[in-house]
Scaffold this active site. Structure first.
Site, PDB file in Angstrom:
ATOM      1  N   SER A  19      95.456  76.127  -2.916  1.00  0.00           N
ATOM      2  CA  SER A  19      95.835  76.796  -1.832  1.00  0.00           C
ATOM      3  C   SER A  19      95.053  77.521  -0.995  1.00  0.00           C
ATOM      4  CB  SER A  19      97.149  77.513  -1.867  1.00  0.00           C
ATOM      5  OG  SER A  19      97.058  78.604  -2.634  1.00  0.00           O
ATOM      6  N   MET A  95      88.126  77.579 -12.104  1.00  0.00           N
ATOM      7  CA  MET A  95      88.352  78.226 -13.169  1.00  0.00           C
ATOM      8  C   MET A  95      87.340  78.032 -14.203  1.00  0.00           C
ATOM      9  SD  MET A  95      91.088  79.659 -12.243  1.00  0.00           S
ATOM     10  CE  MET A  95      91.550  80.661 -13.751  1.00  0.00           C
ATOM     11  N   LEU A  98      80.474  80.738 -13.467  1.00  0.00           N
ATOM     12  CA  LEU A  98      79.224  80.161 -13.276  1.00  0.00           C
ATOM     13  C   LEU A  98      78.249  81.033 -14.029  1.00  0.00           C
ATOM     14  CD1 LEU A  98      79.607  79.526  -9.564  1.00  0.00           C
ATOM     15  CD2 LEU A  98      79.659  77.905 -11.210  1.00  0.00           C
ATOM     16  N   ASN A 112      83.193  84.164  -3.112  1.00  0.00           N
ATOM     17  CA  ASN A 112      84.535  84.128  -4.069  1.00  0.00           C
ATOM     18  C   ASN A 112      85.558  85.024  -3.363  1.00  0.00           C
ATOM     19  OD1 ASN A 112      86.065  83.796  -6.493  1.00  0.00           O
ATOM     20  ND2 ASN A 112      85.678  85.745  -7.126  1.00  0.00           N
ATOM     21  N   HIS A 114      89.041  87.522  -4.806  1.00  0.00           N
ATOM     22  CA  HIS A 114      89.673  87.889  -5.584  1.00  0.00           C
ATOM     23  C   HIS A 114      90.866  88.757  -5.460  1.00  0.00           C
ATOM     24  CE1 HIS A 114      90.083  89.810  -9.868  1.00  0.00           C
ATOM     25  NE2 HIS A 114      90.209  90.986  -9.320  1.00  0.00           N
TER      26      HIS A 114
END
Length: 200
Positions: A19, A95, A98, A112, A114
């Site tokens: 999403s 998921m 890295l 990213n 969070h």
């Protein structure tokens, strides 16, 4: 208003429903994010985001990690990114952690989101842990990826008041829809604006 972007090429990494990835795709498509979304990378063969991205006309690379060592999988991903001339990576429900080697190849260029107000509640289940801690205000953070878990320079944060009746799952959904989908595109646009200003 954003200045004209110097041909920046982005990739989105996603593993599931995506999403946040869809919110980003729509922002690229509308021109709100003034850059090119050149590739969607998925590591799950039947991830719903694959079809959704294709329906929107985006190129998708499905690189499954099943049966591969992390290094092998990341080498395949890096080869695809090089082929597509990717400059920046946006993690949106990806998921996979890295490796330091991978991040070194894209140092400072991986972003990213969070579901907590970092530095509080890094790691898994950030939204739910905000509920369990009894926070009156909860939110999410967009940040450049550092070497630790949910570390790195913060680009943008957003918050909501906790109603008190939504429960942990309900709060997680509110943060996703009311905060994450809003601040992630805004953070990427701000990131690009700063890049352009630094070049001018």
């Amino acid at each position: 208003m954003s200045l004209k972007s110097p041909n920046l090429r982005f990739a989105i990494f996603a593993s599931g429903r995506g999403s946040n990835a869809l919110a980003l795709m729509d922002a690229f498509k509308s021109g709100f994010i003034p850059a090119e979304l050149a590739l969607i990378v998925a590591n799950i063969a039947d991830a719903p985001i694959i079809q959704k991205a294709q329906e929107r006309g985006y190129k998708v690379a499905v690189i499954t990690h099943k049966g591969l060592a992390r290094e092998q999988h990341e080498q395949l991903v890096l080869a695809k990114l090089t082929e597509a001339n990717i400059d920046y990576i946006l993690l949106a429900g990806y998921m996979r952690i890295l490796s330091p080697h991978f991040l070194e190849q894209f140092k400072g260029t991986v972003i990213n989101i969070h579901p907590s107000l970092l530095p509080d509640f890094p790691g898994l289940h950030g939204a739910e842990r905000q509920w369990q801690a009894g926070r009156k205000v909860a939110g999410a953070t967009v940040h450049q990826v550092g070497s630790g878990v949910d570390t790195g320079p913060i680009l943008l944060q957003g918050s909501i008041e906790v109603r008190g009746d939504e429960g942990a799952d309900g709060l997680a959904q509110r943060i996703l829809h009311e905060v994450e989908h809003v601040i992630y595109p805004r953070a990427v646009r701000l990131f690009i604006d700063r890049l352009i200003e630094q070049k001018n």
